[in-house]
Enzyme design. Structure first.
Site, mmCIF file in Angstrom:
data_model
loop_
_atom_site.group_PDB
_atom_site.id
_atom_site.type_symbol
_atom_site.label_atom_id
_atom_site.label_comp_id
_atom_site.label_asym_id
_atom_site.label_seq_id
_atom_site.Cartn_x
_atom_site.Cartn_y
_atom_site.Cartn_z
ATOM 1 N N CYS A 1 0.842 -1.195 0.000
ATOM 2 C CA CYS A 1 0.000 0.000 0.000
ATOM 3 C C CYS A 1 0.885 1.256 0.000
ATOM 4 C CB CYS A 1 -0.925 0.089 1.190
ATOM 5 S SG CYS A 1 -1.837 -1.422 1.514
ATOM 6 N N ARG B 1 3.010 0.165 -5.415
ATOM 7 C CA ARG B 1 2.883 -0.514 -4.126
ATOM 8 C C ARG B 1 1.580 -1.282 -3.974
ATOM 9 N NH1 ARG B 1 6.730 2.098 -0.653
ATOM 10 N NH2 ARG B 1 5.772 1.130 1.137
ATOM 11 N N TRP C 1 -2.937 -2.640 -1.455
ATOM 12 C CA TRP C 1 -2.685 -4.039 -1.814
ATOM 13 C C TRP C 1 -3.330 -4.852 -0.711
ATOM 14 C CZ3 TRP C 1 0.033 -8.254 0.274
ATOM 15 C CH2 TRP C 1 0.226 -9.324 -0.610
ATOM 16 N N ASN D 1 -0.552 1.268 5.905
ATOM 17 C CA ASN D 1 0.242 0.339 5.096
ATOM 18 C C ASN D 1 0.857 -0.651 6.072
ATOM 19 O OD1 ASN D 1 2.331 -0.881 3.604
ATOM 20 N ND2 ASN D 1 3.671 0.884 3.830
ATOM 21 N N GLY D 2 0.655 -1.965 5.831
ATOM 22 C CA GLY D 2 1.243 -2.965 6.719
ATOM 23 C C GLY D 2 0.180 -3.892 7.271
ATOM 24 N N GLU E 1 13.804 -18.195 -13.027
ATOM 25 C CA GLU E 1 13.398 -16.823 -13.337
ATOM 26 C C GLU E 1 12.451 -16.796 -14.547
ATOM 27 O OE1 GLU E 1 13.184 -14.044 -12.195
ATOM 28 O OE2 GLU E 1 13.238 -12.557 -13.794
ATOM 29 N N LYS F 1 8.702 -15.292 -14.450
ATOM 30 C CA LYS F 1 8.228 -14.232 -15.346
ATOM 31 C C LYS F 1 6.937 -14.664 -16.022
ATOM 32 C CE LYS F 1 9.862 -11.442 -14.318
ATOM 33 N NZ LYS F 1 10.969 -11.287 -13.411
ATOM 34 N N GLU G 1 3.865 -14.893 -13.496
ATOM 35 C CA GLU G 1 3.325 -13.666 -12.908
ATOM 36 C C GLU G 1 2.603 -12.786 -13.916
ATOM 37 O OE1 GLU G 1 6.235 -11.126 -10.988
ATOM 38 O OE2 GLU G 1 7.718 -11.595 -12.493
ATOM 39 N N HIS H 1 13.451 -36.871 -11.487
ATOM 40 C CA HIS H 1 13.091 -37.266 -10.121
ATOM 41 C C HIS H 1 11.672 -36.866 -9.745
ATOM 42 C CE1 HIS H 1 17.142 -38.629 -9.405
ATOM 43 N NE2 HIS H 1 17.582 -37.494 -9.927
ATOM 44 N N LYS I 1 4.598 -3.939 -6.849
ATOM 45 C CA LYS I 1 6.016 -3.813 -7.175
ATOM 46 C C LYS I 1 6.888 -3.873 -5.922
ATOM 47 C CE LYS I 1 9.313 -2.915 -10.116
ATOM 48 N NZ LYS I 1 9.708 -4.136 -10.841
HETATM 49 C C1 F6R Z 1 9.292 -10.679 -10.027
HETATM 50 C C2 F6R Z 1 9.405 -9.639 -9.043
HETATM 51 C C3 F6R Z 1 9.431 -10.022 -7.605
HETATM 52 C C4 F6R Z 1 10.540 -9.231 -6.891
HETATM 53 C C5 F6R Z 1 10.499 -9.514 -5.389
HETATM 54 C C6 F6R Z 1 11.622 -8.805 -4.649
HETATM 55 O O1 F6R Z 1 9.293 -10.159 -11.309
HETATM 56 O O2 F6R Z 1 9.481 -8.498 -9.369
HETATM 57 O O3 F6R Z 1 9.605 -11.389 -7.442
HETATM 58 O O4 F6R Z 1 11.767 -9.607 -7.433
HETATM 59 O O5 F6R Z 1 9.273 -9.076 -4.872
HETATM 60 O O6 F6R Z 1 11.545 -7.435 -4.800
HETATM 61 P P1 F6R Z 1 12.796 -6.507 -4.554
HETATM 62 O O7 F6R Z 1 13.821 -6.856 -5.555
HETATM 63 O O8 F6R Z 1 12.269 -5.115 -4.711
HETATM 64 O O9 F6R Z 1 13.264 -6.783 -3.154
#
Ligand code: F6R
Length: 607
Positions: free
Chosen positions: A2, A27, A74, A98-99, A479, A483, A486, A502, A602
């Protein structure tokens, strides 16, 4: 998570609060709302979903007042509905939060027993009622907040607005960031420096347990013991301009294409090409004393850390422990005093990583931080600050921050190797050369954009997708899968290629695309054997390799993507590009919200 903004202004605040929320949308974007106080009454607008919905409400029914608080949510407690949207109002008090208030249940029971009526399912509303009860019992806003804060467990940043005291906002923080901003005849409060950047560059970061009374002409900060304190006022340096998409359809696409430039920009701080040396920013720490590195991060940043583990061990022969941050603190890791703990984060605010960092500090570790946001909490708490220069990353799925993290980590691996006497001058010069080749190799990878877009139809209809790789390509497989899931909402898993037999091999049939990342090299033959196992069961393989690898193993694949032949140290930077592009094009084909995928944010500032 948030985002929070507050303005005690000289003139109407609704539009400026909305603009602040726009800058905090990273956020969370489940709902949003603004509350002002005007003529002894609260005025409030709230809307479900993205900020545009709130904008439509504000356009239909203007919001007056020159003091107000705003929130983008959020969802944690309670569905993303209007009733659960902040600001919450309880009698004379409105708040944004927020929290998570971890003890909200007993507090809520106590308040209900006291006859108070709840209008939402949130934990936040409990705090509004607690403060309202104190105010209704005759306490001043400051007394009421000071009484209630010690009763709250968990992590929070809160801004309170008072109906009968329209000249102030009170902010409080514990475990979630909050910043106060100093203006001309007005003052502000915000989750971060970025939210306040168009309003002011003069800010102070509240410390844990701090709370602040923000008025037009003053900001008084108190510590957790309610003692008045001064916190340093600094120039935030945060960009006031809005980041635009330019000619790109999505921020994620733009950020994928920016990678060669931002990786080159980042590497400039870490290599001295004319001397053939890798270099770190100046700090008072002797890398040769490092006998073990503990790496901690979340999500994509964690996968960058996993790649680094291969490099640190292979080049510097220094053992590495690596944890996801949410596990690290609670498993009681054994940390030798004097060790090096390395934290990796785009935002620098991820709650789990930040808590792990503080735990490592308590355990006597030197704290190194690879971080993209220079004003973030992690950047401020680092002993060894290793910035990435990716610039603001807006797309929720991390792309350019990841490859910039890899660049810094590769340079750090080389520095460590040199400090440990594992790198001759010639070898170091060679590494510098390879690092300098990375941006151009990434450009070559980007040239496959159209081909990859043409492959999206092979993956978009799938229910499950597997990604396979060995060595540093194993974290790259993880990774790639992250990607894809998500942003396209397709279930995807990354596996160490040799581990597939396995268990996950049971998933393979002709409906499961299998993406294999396999640069030619010592591990290639082994991965090819694993590909045969997939093929024998009808799996459809998309092979990402270089010309040599494709010549050897490309036949029989449903598609291939040719990467330039590169040194193993830069291969992860280059192979990141096709997995990002594939996820992007599949998401576009499926019509999802690429930049703001559902349920995500984010910056993840809750545990
Ligand atoms: C995936 C993604 C998340 C962040 C994770 C850590 O694309 O963006 O998995 O990598 O939330 O976030 P940071 O790097 O900001 O600590």
């Amino acid at each position: 998570m948030c985002g929070i903004v507050g303005i005690v202004g000289r003139e109407a605040v609704a539009q400026r609060l909305y603009d602040g929320l726009k800058r905090l949308e990273y956020r969370g974007y489940d709902s949003a709302g603004i509350c002002t106080v005007q003529g002894g009454e609260f005025e409030r607008r709230r809307a479900e979903g993205k900020l545009d919905n709130l904008a439509r409400q504000l356009a239909a029914e203007a919001l007056h007042g020159d003091v107000g608080i705003a929130h983008t949510r959020w969802a944690t407690h309670g569905a993303p509905t209007v009733d659960n949207a902040h600001p919450h109002i309880a009698g004379p008090v409105a708040l944004v939060h927020n929290g998570i208030i971890e003890n909200f249940k007993p507090l809520r029971d106590e308040l209900i027993a006291d006859g108070r009526k709840f209008l939402s399912e949130t934990d936040s509303e409990v705090v509004a009622h607690l403060v309202a009860r104190e105010v209704e019992n005759g306490k001043s806003p400051t007394e009421a907040v000071a009484t209630v804060l010690p009763r709250l467990h968990g992590a929070f940043a809160i801004a309170f607005l008072f109906k009968d005291h329209p000249d102030q906002i009170i902010g409080a923080r514990m475990g979630a960031p909050l910043t106060v901003g100093y203006g001309e005849g007005e003052n502000y409060l915000g989750s971060d420096a970025l939210a306040l950047a168009p309003l002011t560059q003069k800010i102070a970061y509240l410390e844990e347990g701090d709370w602040a009374v923000v008025k037009r002409d003053s900001i008084q900060i108190y510590d957790r013991a309610n003692k008045p304190v001064n916190r340093e006022i600094v120039e935030s340096g945060a960009l006031a301009t809005r980041i635009e998409k330019g000619n790109y359809r999505h921020f994620m696409q733009k950020e994928i294409f920016e990678q060669p430039i931002v990786v080159a920009q980042t590497l400039q701080s870490y290599v001295r090409p004319f001397e053939g040396k890798v270099a770190l920013p100046d700090f008072d720490f002797d890398l040769s004393t490092v006998n073990r590195v503990t790496i901690v991060a979340c999500g994509t940043s964690f996968y960058a850390g996993m790649v680094a583990k291969y490099w640190f061990e292979q080049f510097a022969r220094v053992p590495v422990d690596i944890d996801v941050a949410s596990e690290f603190r609670y498993r009681q890791p054994v940390l030798e005093p004097g060790g090096l703990a390395l934290f990796i984060s785009q935002s620098g605010e991820t709650a789990d990583t930040l808590a792990a960092l503080r735990h490592a500090r308590e355990e006597g570790q030197t704290i190194a931080v690879v971080v993209n946001v220079p004003t973030s909490s992690m950047a401020r708490e680092a002993d060894l600050l290793l910035p990435t220069h990716a610039g603001p990353e807006i797309g929720v799925a991390s792309t350019k921050a990841f490859t910039c993290q890899l660049s810094v980590l590769a340079a750090l691996a080389a520095n460590l190797a040199r400090a440990k006497g594992r790198l001759t001058e010639d070898e170091e010069r060679e590494i510098v050369e390879h690092l300098r080749e990375a941006p151009e190799a990434m450009n070559q990878a980007l040239n496959h954009d159209e081909d990859i877009a043409g492959m999206a139809h092979l993956v978009a209809p799938a229910r499950d997708v597997l990604y396979l790789g060995r060595g540093p390509d194993y974290p790259m497989a993880l990774e790639g899968a992250l990607k894809l899931k998500e942003i396209s909402y397709i279930h995807a898993e990354g596996y160490a290629a040799g581990e597939m037999k396995h268990g996950p091999i049971a998933l393979i049939d002709d409906l499961v695309p299998v993406i294999v990342l396999a640069p030619s090299g010592p591990l290639f033959e082994k991965t090819v054997s694993n590909m045969q196992e997939v093929r024998a069961r009808g799996g459809k393989i998309i092979l990402i390799s270089d010309a040599k690898g494709l010549a050897e193993a490309g036949e029989g694949c449903v598609a291939t993507i040719e990467m330039p032949e590169v040194h193993p140290l830069i291969a992860p930077l280059v192979y990141a590009v096709p997995v990002q592009l594939l996820a992007y094009h599949v998401a576009v084909a499926k019509g999802t919200d690429v930049d703001q995928p559902r349920n995500l944010a984010k910056s993840v500032t809750v545990e």
